[in-house]
Design a protein around this motif. Structure first.
Motif, mmCIF file in Angstrom:
data_model
loop_
_atom_site.group_PDB
_atom_site.id
_atom_site.type_symbol
_atom_site.label_atom_id
_atom_site.label_comp_id
_atom_site.label_asym_id
_atom_site.label_seq_id
_atom_site.Cartn_x
_atom_site.Cartn_y
_atom_site.Cartn_z
ATOM 1 N N MET A 1 0.840 -1.191 0.000
ATOM 2 C CA MET A 1 0.000 0.000 0.000
ATOM 3 C C MET A 1 0.878 1.246 0.000
ATOM 4 O O MET A 1 1.809 1.363 0.783
ATOM 5 N N ALA A 2 0.595 2.193 -0.901
ATOM 6 C CA ALA A 2 1.345 3.443 -0.912
ATOM 7 C C ALA A 2 1.026 4.236 0.340
ATOM 8 O O ALA A 2 -0.097 4.229 0.838
ATOM 9 N N LYS A 3 2.032 4.933 0.847
ATOM 10 C CA LYS A 3 1.832 5.695 2.076
ATOM 11 C C LYS A 3 1.990 7.178 1.801
ATOM 12 O O LYS A 3 2.801 7.594 1.000
ATOM 13 N N ALA A 4 1.191 7.964 2.486
ATOM 14 C CA ALA A 4 1.211 9.410 2.290
ATOM 15 C C ALA A 4 1.737 10.099 3.528
ATOM 16 O O ALA A 4 1.227 11.115 3.958
ATOM 17 N N GLN A 5 2.753 9.534 4.139
ATOM 18 C CA GLN A 5 3.237 10.083 5.402
ATOM 19 C C GLN A 5 3.731 11.511 5.235
ATOM 20 O O GLN A 5 4.360 11.868 4.257
ATOM 21 N N SER A 6 3.410 12.302 6.223
ATOM 22 C CA SER A 6 3.801 13.704 6.256
ATOM 23 C C SER A 6 4.535 13.963 7.564
ATOM 24 O O SER A 6 4.213 13.370 8.589
ATOM 25 N N SER A 7 5.535 14.814 7.523
ATOM 26 C CA SER A 7 6.292 15.135 8.727
ATOM 27 C C SER A 7 5.775 16.429 9.318
ATOM 28 O O SER A 7 5.833 17.477 8.685
ATOM 29 N N LEU A 8 5.202 16.331 10.504
ATOM 30 C CA LEU A 8 4.682 17.508 11.203
ATOM 31 C C LEU A 8 5.447 17.649 12.506
ATOM 32 O O LEU A 8 5.383 16.776 13.370
ATOM 33 N N ASN A 9 6.213 18.725 12.625
ATOM 34 C CA ASN A 9 7.071 18.939 13.792
ATOM 35 C C ASN A 9 8.020 17.755 14.006
ATOM 36 O O ASN A 9 8.278 17.329 15.135
ATOM 37 N N LYS A 11 7.555 14.639 13.274
ATOM 38 C CA LYS A 11 6.913 13.349 13.496
ATOM 39 C C LYS A 11 6.166 12.926 12.236
ATOM 40 O O LYS A 11 5.424 13.701 11.650
ATOM 41 N N PHE A 12 6.380 11.670 11.812
ATOM 42 C CA PHE A 12 5.688 11.181 10.636
ATOM 43 C C PHE A 12 4.246 10.840 10.996
ATOM 44 O O PHE A 12 3.976 10.179 11.989
ATOM 45 N N MET A 13 3.326 11.305 10.145
ATOM 46 C CA MET A 13 1.913 11.085 10.361
ATOM 47 C C MET A 13 1.410 10.050 9.356
ATOM 48 O O MET A 13 1.860 10.017 8.209
ATOM 49 N N SER A 14 0.492 9.188 9.783
ATOM 50 C CA SER A 14 -0.015 8.127 8.923
ATOM 51 C C SER A 14 -1.538 8.178 8.874
ATOM 52 O O SER A 14 -2.187 8.858 9.667
ATOM 53 N N ILE A 15 -2.106 7.433 7.909
ATOM 54 C CA ILE A 15 -3.534 7.500 7.636
ATOM 55 C C ILE A 15 -4.153 6.109 7.639
ATOM 56 O O ILE A 15 -3.641 5.186 6.995
ATOM 57 N N THR A 16 -5.254 5.955 8.361
ATOM 58 C CA THR A 16 -6.141 4.806 8.217
ATOM 59 C C THR A 16 -7.402 5.277 7.506
ATOM 60 O O THR A 16 -8.001 6.278 7.909
ATOM 61 N N THR A 17 -7.800 4.584 6.451
ATOM 62 C CA THR A 17 -9.061 4.879 5.778
ATOM 63 C C THR A 17 -10.094 3.836 6.185
ATOM 64 O O THR A 17 -9.851 2.636 6.061
ATOM 65 N N GLU A 34 -8.845 1.109 -4.404
ATOM 66 C CA GLU A 34 -7.688 1.435 -5.247
ATOM 67 C C GLU A 34 -7.159 2.836 -4.946
ATOM 68 O O GLU A 34 -5.951 3.042 -4.783
ATOM 69 N N GLU A 35 -8.059 3.811 -4.872
ATOM 70 C CA GLU A 35 -7.619 5.190 -4.632
ATOM 71 C C GLU A 35 -7.132 5.367 -3.194
ATOM 72 O O GLU A 35 -6.140 6.054 -2.947
ATOM 73 N N ALA A 36 -7.824 4.749 -2.242
ATOM 74 C CA ALA A 36 -7.386 4.856 -0.848
ATOM 75 C C ALA A 36 -6.013 4.223 -0.655
ATOM 76 O O ALA A 36 -5.228 4.666 0.193
ATOM 77 N N SER A 37 -5.698 3.199 -1.448
ATOM 78 C CA SER A 37 -4.404 2.533 -1.332
ATOM 79 C C SER A 37 -3.248 3.445 -1.708
ATOM 80 O O SER A 37 -2.094 3.174 -1.342
ATOM 81 N N ARG A 38 -3.525 4.515 -2.415
ATOM 82 C CA ARG A 38 -2.469 5.438 -2.840
ATOM 83 C C ARG A 38 -1.949 6.306 -1.693
ATOM 84 O O ARG A 38 -0.875 6.891 -1.794
ATOM 85 N N PHE A 39 -2.715 6.385 -0.599
ATOM 86 C CA PHE A 39 -2.279 7.261 0.493
ATOM 87 C C PHE A 39 -2.439 6.634 1.883
ATOM 88 O O PHE A 39 -2.033 7.228 2.877
ATOM 89 N N SER A 40 -3.023 5.448 1.966
ATOM 90 C CA SER A 40 -3.355 4.871 3.269
ATOM 91 C C SER A 40 -2.292 3.894 3.742
ATOM 92 O O SER A 40 -1.753 3.103 2.969
ATOM 93 N N PHE A 132 -4.819 13.647 -3.272
ATOM 94 C CA PHE A 132 -4.952 13.614 -1.819
ATOM 95 C C PHE A 132 -3.585 13.390 -1.170
ATOM 96 O O PHE A 132 -3.219 14.067 -0.206
ATOM 97 N N ARG A 133 -2.818 12.436 -1.693
ATOM 98 C CA ARG A 133 -1.485 12.156 -1.140
ATOM 99 C C ARG A 133 -0.591 13.393 -1.242
ATOM 100 O O ARG A 133 0.124 13.740 -0.299
#
Length: 308
Positions: A1-9, A11-17, A34-40, A132-133
């Motif tokens: 699954m592709a991950k859309a992790q973002s660094s905030l302060n 810290k890596f942030m992750s997403i559950t859909t 399929e689309e949720a897999s691009r960022f979740s 979205f990612r």
């Protein structure tokens, strides 16, 4: 699954859909996943063993979904004549009864989510996963604790789109949620209202266009009829009459008592009508399906309370 992790302060942030599902929406399930897999980092699909009018689910079609998406975590929970939390006093005659089942599905997703962020979708809400990612990685959502995402809205055909933008899905930090937020007749909007913190409605992508395509009424006539007979909003209005008007091409501009306005758009993002519904799937063992009982629900509730 592709991950859309973002660094905030730092810290890596992750997403559950969390995708609320019943087999009425099978034709949307593959594209939604399929689309949720691009960022979740995690995709959870709660599904009841009955439709919300109390009739049994389509077991063969449920199994077909379980088999087709082995990387997705399905949570199957039982329908009941009594609601799970003992302090919820609705009866089948109450308007809140059917809304509760949607809320319960999302609550089960919340209990099983492992990420910092949760995106609550219905199956017919298709995210533009790449955009979205990109927005998440650019920390476009970083200042917020909860947002309602803007979405396009389609009726009858995948290119027949409302000019009025809607707000349906909820993207929220998990640590801002509590189980009591889920027990709302307003469902995701009610959850949004209860969240404390920095919030925003109608959030769009980096290009200022909606990130979600909502295909609720893009279905064959027979499936529209099945939807309005069994979905959680069936007591809100005379949906059978509305469904008949829609399939005759009437009543479009008064749907949901809102002057939506409609236009034909040249580019079709996704065509649900082109999706073939399989004959079904026989008995199999699925490692990606967790069958929950009312006892499991109470255990999850107690485990959450022990963390507080």
């Amino acid at each position: 699954m592709a991950k859309a992790q973002s660094s905030l302060n730092g810290k890596f942030m992750s997403i559950t859909t969390v995708i609320s599902y019943c087999t009425n929406d099978f034709r949307f399930l593959g594209k939604c996943i399929e689309e949720a897999s691009r960022f979740s980092d995690q995709i959870i699909v709660p599904v009841c063993d009955h439709f919300f009018n109390g009739t049994p689910e389509n077991r063969e079609l449920l199994r077909a979904g379980f088999a087709k998406y082995p990387h997705v975590q399905f949570l199957e929970f039982p329908y009941s004549d009594s609601l799970y939390p003992s302090y919820i006093r609705y009866s089948p005659q109450d308007r809140e009864w059917t809304a509760h089942w949607n809320s319960l599905a999302r609550l089960l997703g919340f209990y099983h989510a492992r990420s910092e962020w949760i995106l609550f979708l219905d199956t017919d809400e298709i995210v533009d996963g790449v955009r979205f990612r990109e927005s998440f990685q650019a920390e476009a959502f970083g200042p917020y604790d909860a947002i309602r995402l803007a979405c396009y809205y389609y009726v009858l055909k995948p290119h027949y789109r409302a000019t009025k933008i809607q707000e349906l899905s909820l993207f929220v930090r998990k640590n801002r949620l509590e189980p009591r937020f889920f027990y709302q007749s307003d469902e995701r909007y009610g959850m949004y209202r209860y969240v404390q913190g920095n919030k925003e409605m109608g959030v769009r992508g980096l290009d200022q266009k909606p990130l979600i395509h909502h295909y609720s009424w893009v279905r064959p006539e027979a499936e529209i009829s099945q939807k309005v007979n069994s979905w959680s909003h069936r007591g809100d209005r005379n949906w059978q009459n509305i469904a008949q008007e829609l399939t005759r091409g009437q009543g479009l501009n008064t749907l949901f008592n809102a002057e939506l306005g409609f236009e034909e758009v040249p580019d079709v993002y996704f065509d649900p009508l082109a999706v073939e519904i399989p004959a079904g799937c026989g008995e199999m063992h699925f490692t990606n399906v967790q069958t929950l009982s009312k006892r499991d629900f109470l255990r999850l509730e107690l485990e959450w309370e022990s963390l507080m």
